[in-house]
Write a protein that holds these residues in place. Structure first.
Motif, PDB file in Angstrom:
ATOM      1  N   GLY A  18       3.737 -12.294  -5.748  1.00 13.57           N
ATOM      2  CA  GLY A  18       4.122 -10.936  -5.630  1.00 13.57           C
ATOM      3  C   GLY A  18       3.309 -10.093  -6.206  1.00 13.57           C
ATOM      4  O   GLY A  18       2.262  -9.311  -5.601  1.00 13.57           O
ATOM      5  N   LEU A  19       2.647 -10.382  -7.301  1.00 13.66           N
ATOM      6  CA  LEU A  19       2.386  -9.216  -8.115  1.00 13.66           C
ATOM      7  C   LEU A  19       0.581  -9.246  -7.750  1.00 13.66           C
ATOM      8  O   LEU A  19       0.155  -8.204  -7.500  1.00 13.66           O
ATOM      9  CB  LEU A  19       2.012  -9.450  -9.753  1.00 13.66           C
ATOM     10  N   VAL A  20       0.059 -10.658  -7.498  1.00 11.20           N
ATOM     11  CA  VAL A  20      -1.497 -10.904  -6.715  1.00 11.20           C
ATOM     12  C   VAL A  20      -1.447 -10.276  -5.269  1.00 11.20           C
ATOM     13  O   VAL A  20      -2.246  -9.345  -5.062  1.00 11.20           O
ATOM     14  CB  VAL A  20      -1.412 -11.997  -6.907  1.00 11.20           C
ATOM     15  N   ILE A  21      -0.352  -9.997  -5.172  1.00 14.83           N
ATOM     16  CA  ILE A  21      -0.192  -9.657  -3.389  1.00 14.83           C
ATOM     17  C   ILE A  21       0.019  -7.725  -3.721  1.00 14.83           C
ATOM     18  O   ILE A  21      -1.138  -6.923  -2.542  1.00 14.83           O
ATOM     19  CB  ILE A  21       0.658  -9.768  -2.184  1.00 14.83           C
ATOM     20  N   THR A  22       0.597  -8.081  -4.557  1.00 14.32           N
ATOM     21  CA  THR A  22       0.530  -6.092  -4.881  1.00 14.32           C
ATOM     22  C   THR A  22      -0.583  -5.066  -5.369  1.00 14.32           C
ATOM     23  O   THR A  22      -1.314  -4.516  -5.142  1.00 14.32           O
ATOM     24  CB  THR A  22       1.816  -5.727  -6.046  1.00 14.32           C
ATOM     25  N   VAL A  23      -1.629  -6.548  -6.122  1.00  8.75           N
ATOM     26  CA  VAL A  23      -2.898  -5.585  -6.925  1.00  8.75           C
ATOM     27  C   VAL A  23      -3.877  -5.651  -5.489  1.00  8.75           C
ATOM     28  O   VAL A  23      -4.762  -4.963  -5.810  1.00  8.75           O
ATOM     29  CB  VAL A  23      -3.354  -6.348  -7.602  1.00  8.75           C
ATOM     30  N   GLU A  24      -3.279  -6.826  -4.730  1.00  7.76           N
ATOM     31  CA  GLU A  24      -4.379  -7.027  -3.617  1.00  7.76           C
ATOM     32  C   GLU A  24      -3.901  -4.794  -2.601  1.00  7.76           C
ATOM     33  O   GLU A  24      -4.930  -5.537  -1.444  1.00  7.76           O
ATOM     34  CB  GLU A  24      -4.865  -7.999  -2.439  1.00  7.76           C
ATOM     35  N   ALA A  25      -2.761  -5.175  -2.454  1.00  7.06           N
ATOM     36  CA  ALA A  25      -2.683  -3.912  -1.464  1.00  7.06           C
ATOM     37  C   ALA A  25      -3.082  -2.921  -1.031  1.00  7.06           C
ATOM     38  O   ALA A  25      -4.207  -2.282  -2.573  1.00  7.06           O
ATOM     39  CB  ALA A  25      -1.110  -4.098  -1.785  1.00  7.06           C
ATOM     40  N   ARG A  26      -3.503  -2.823   0.054  1.00  5.46           N
ATOM     41  CA  ARG A  26      -3.844  -1.448   0.580  1.00  5.46           C
ATOM     42  C   ARG A  26      -2.870  -0.135   0.802  1.00  5.46           C
ATOM     43  O   ARG A  26      -3.114  -0.634   2.102  1.00  5.46           O
ATOM     44  CB  ARG A  26      -5.164  -1.500   1.040  1.00  5.46           C
ATOM     45  N   PRO A  27      -2.515   0.341  -0.120  1.00  5.63           N
ATOM     46  CA  PRO A  27      -0.893   1.248   0.643  1.00  5.63           C
ATOM     47  C   PRO A  27      -2.074   3.000   1.792  1.00  5.63           C
ATOM     48  O   PRO A  27      -3.400   2.808   1.260  1.00  5.63           O
ATOM     49  CB  PRO A  27      -0.949   1.847  -0.231  1.00  5.63           C
ATOM     50  N   ASN A  28      -1.562   2.572   3.137  1.00  9.19           N
ATOM     51  CA  ASN A  28      -2.396   3.134   3.699  1.00  9.19           C
ATOM     52  C   ASN A  28      -1.536   4.581   4.412  1.00  9.19           C
ATOM     53  O   ASN A  28      -1.317   5.667   5.292  1.00  9.19           O
ATOM     54  CB  ASN A  28      -2.437   2.739   4.929  1.00  9.19           C
ATOM     55  N   ASN A  29       0.074   4.824   3.312  1.00 14.02           N
ATOM     56  CA  ASN A  29       1.178   5.818   4.094  1.00 14.02           C
ATOM     57  C   ASN A  29       0.442   6.891   3.772  1.00 14.02           C
ATOM     58  O   ASN A  29       1.422   8.206   3.988  1.00 14.02           O
ATOM     59  CB  ASN A  29       2.716   5.271   3.510  1.00 14.02           C
ATOM     60  N   LEU A  30      -0.610   7.516   3.085  1.00 16.77           N
ATOM     61  CA  LEU A  30      -1.264   8.717   2.891  1.00 16.77           C
ATOM     62  C   LEU A  30      -1.575   9.158   4.416  1.00 16.77           C
ATOM     63  O   LEU A  30      -1.853  10.069   4.544  1.00 16.77           O
ATOM     64  CB  LEU A  30      -1.721   8.977   1.817  1.00 16.77           C
ATOM     65  N   HIS A  31      -2.079   8.128   4.720  1.00 15.70           N
ATOM     66  CA  HIS A  31      -3.030   8.833   6.055  1.00 15.70           C
ATOM     67  C   HIS A  31      -1.884   8.663   7.481  1.00 15.70           C
ATOM     68  O   HIS A  31      -2.429   9.728   8.735  1.00 15.70           O
ATOM     69  CB  HIS A  31      -3.752   7.734   6.157  1.00 15.70           C
ATOM     70  N   TYR A  32      -1.428   7.537   7.110  1.00 16.06           N
ATOM     71  CA  TYR A  32       0.004   7.413   8.601  1.00 16.06           C
ATOM     72  C   TYR A  32       1.245   7.435   8.281  1.00 16.06           C
ATOM     73  O   TYR A  32       1.679   6.536   7.281  1.00 16.06           O
ATOM     74  CB  TYR A  32      -0.355   6.078   8.630  1.00 16.06           C
ATOM     75  N   PRO A  33       1.641   8.726   8.259  1.00 11.04           N
ATOM     76  CA  PRO A  33       2.991   8.571   7.810  1.00 11.04           C
ATOM     77  C   PRO A  33       4.069   7.848   8.327  1.00 11.04           C
ATOM     78  O   PRO A  33       5.338   8.479   8.886  1.00 11.04           O
ATOM     79  CB  PRO A  33       3.566   9.988   8.160  1.00 11.04           C
ATOM     80  N   TYR A  34       3.994   6.640   8.788  1.00 13.18           N
ATOM     81  CA  TYR A  34       5.129   5.901   9.391  1.00 13.18           C
ATOM     82  C   TYR A  34       5.908   5.025   8.694  1.00 13.18           C
ATOM     83  O   TYR A  34       5.963   4.751   7.816  1.00 13.18           O
ATOM     84  CB  TYR A  34       4.486   4.905  10.169  1.00 13.18           C
ATOM     85  N   ALA A  35       6.764   5.041   9.391  1.00 11.52           N
ATOM     86  CA  ALA A  35       8.291   4.599   7.737  1.00 11.52           C
ATOM     87  C   ALA A  35       7.716   3.328   7.988  1.00 11.52           C
ATOM     88  O   ALA A  35       7.833   2.926   6.639  1.00 11.52           O
ATOM     89  CB  ALA A  35       9.625   4.712   8.912  1.00 11.52           C
ATOM     90  N   ARG A  36       7.493   2.465   8.528  1.00  8.44           N
ATOM     91  CA  ARG A  36       6.783   1.127   7.976  1.00  8.44           C
ATOM     92  C   ARG A  36       5.813   1.081   6.891  1.00  8.44           C
ATOM     93  O   ARG A  36       5.585   0.097   6.372  1.00  8.44           O
ATOM     94  CB  ARG A  36       6.641   0.108   9.359  1.00  8.44           C
TER      95      ARG A  36
END
Ligand code: HEM
Length: 223
Positions: free
Chosen positions: A76-94
């Motif tokens: 889970g931490l490996v997945i988190t480190v690789e994550a690219r959060p895009n909620n700042l660009h797309y304000p969708y709940a998901r």
């Protein structure tokens, strides 16, 4: 036709499955045992004693909880480190849920490490040097003494809330990713069901914690 599955695909599926089975199931059992505190110290201590008398309990704990937990947490931490959060660009709940799933995962990593060292092994110097599991006769008292410290109680409220969010949203992710819930409408309705389940589970988890500092929990006198 032979189907070749990539290593990442299998590791990913195992990660998702371990979150539900055994970890999610274990959480339900854990909240059930903790809720015995609502009936008082003797009932809770007996519940701990019953659990500890399960044959081969050490192997059950290692194979059924610790190994899946360490795998799920580390991957889970490996997945988190690789994550690219895009909620700042797309304000969708998901997108927000995507980020919160990772943030709660990090909180859980620290909280569960602390919680296991503290209550399972009694290894936090200056706080608790008695294992709840190995001293069933004093289990309620050990937890109760700690929960009377407001800071510790707040840490547990945050930990329980993060865990419940992570599981409730995780069930939705699992159902969608494994193709069990298909279609926009069913995914939306399942989302509402997961929110309802999460609210219920949160109430059960917090009420059980309160029972260690306020006899009978939040509903004492009503039930
Ligand atoms: C201990 C630290 C933990 C970390 C770092 C962690 C991390 C993560 C991450 C990053 C995801 C998202 C995976 C994805 O979107 O592909 C996830 C999913 C999930 N986690 Fe955890 N987790 C932890 C503990 C737990 C625990 C204790 C439970 C059960 C109570 C749990 C249940 C789930 C479930 C059900 C999913 C959804 C599976 C899916 O994506 O289909 N996790 N976890």
């Amino acid at each position: 036709m032979a189907i070749r599955l990539s290593r990442t695909f299998i590791l990913r599926k195992l990660h998702q499955l371990s979150g539900i089975m055994p970890l999610g199931i274990f959480l339900l059992e854990h909240f059930y045992t903790n809720s015995k505190a609502l009936a008082g110290p003797a009932d809770f201590n007996n519940a701990v004693k019953d659990l500890q008398s399960i044959p081969y309990i050490l192997f059950v704990e290692i194979g059924g909880i610790f190994i899946p937990l360490i795998y799920h947490a580390v991957y889970g931490l490996v997945i988190t480190v690789e994550a690219r959060p895009n909620n700042l660009h797309y304000p969708y709940a998901r997108n927000w849920f995507y980020t919160i799933q990772r943030v709660t995962g990090i909180i859980l990593f620290f909280f569960i490490t602390f919680h296991v060292l503290n209550f399972r092994f009694g290894l936090i110097p200056g706080l608790n040097t008695l294992s709840v599991a190995r001293n069933p006769g004093q289990s309620f008292e050990i937890v109760s003494r700690e929960f009377h410290n407001a800071w510790i109680f707040i840490v547990y409220v945050i930990g329980i809330t993060a865990t419940v969010w992570h599981l409730a949203n995780g069930i939705w992710l699992f159902l969608v990713d494994w193709g069990i819930v298909i279609g926009e409408r069913s995914q939306r309705l399942t989302g509402y069901a997961c929110i309802a389940f999460g609210i219920f589970l949160l109430a059960v988890g917090i009420n059980a914690a309160v029972a260690f500092i306020h006899p009978g929990g939040l509903l004492a006198g009503f039930m």
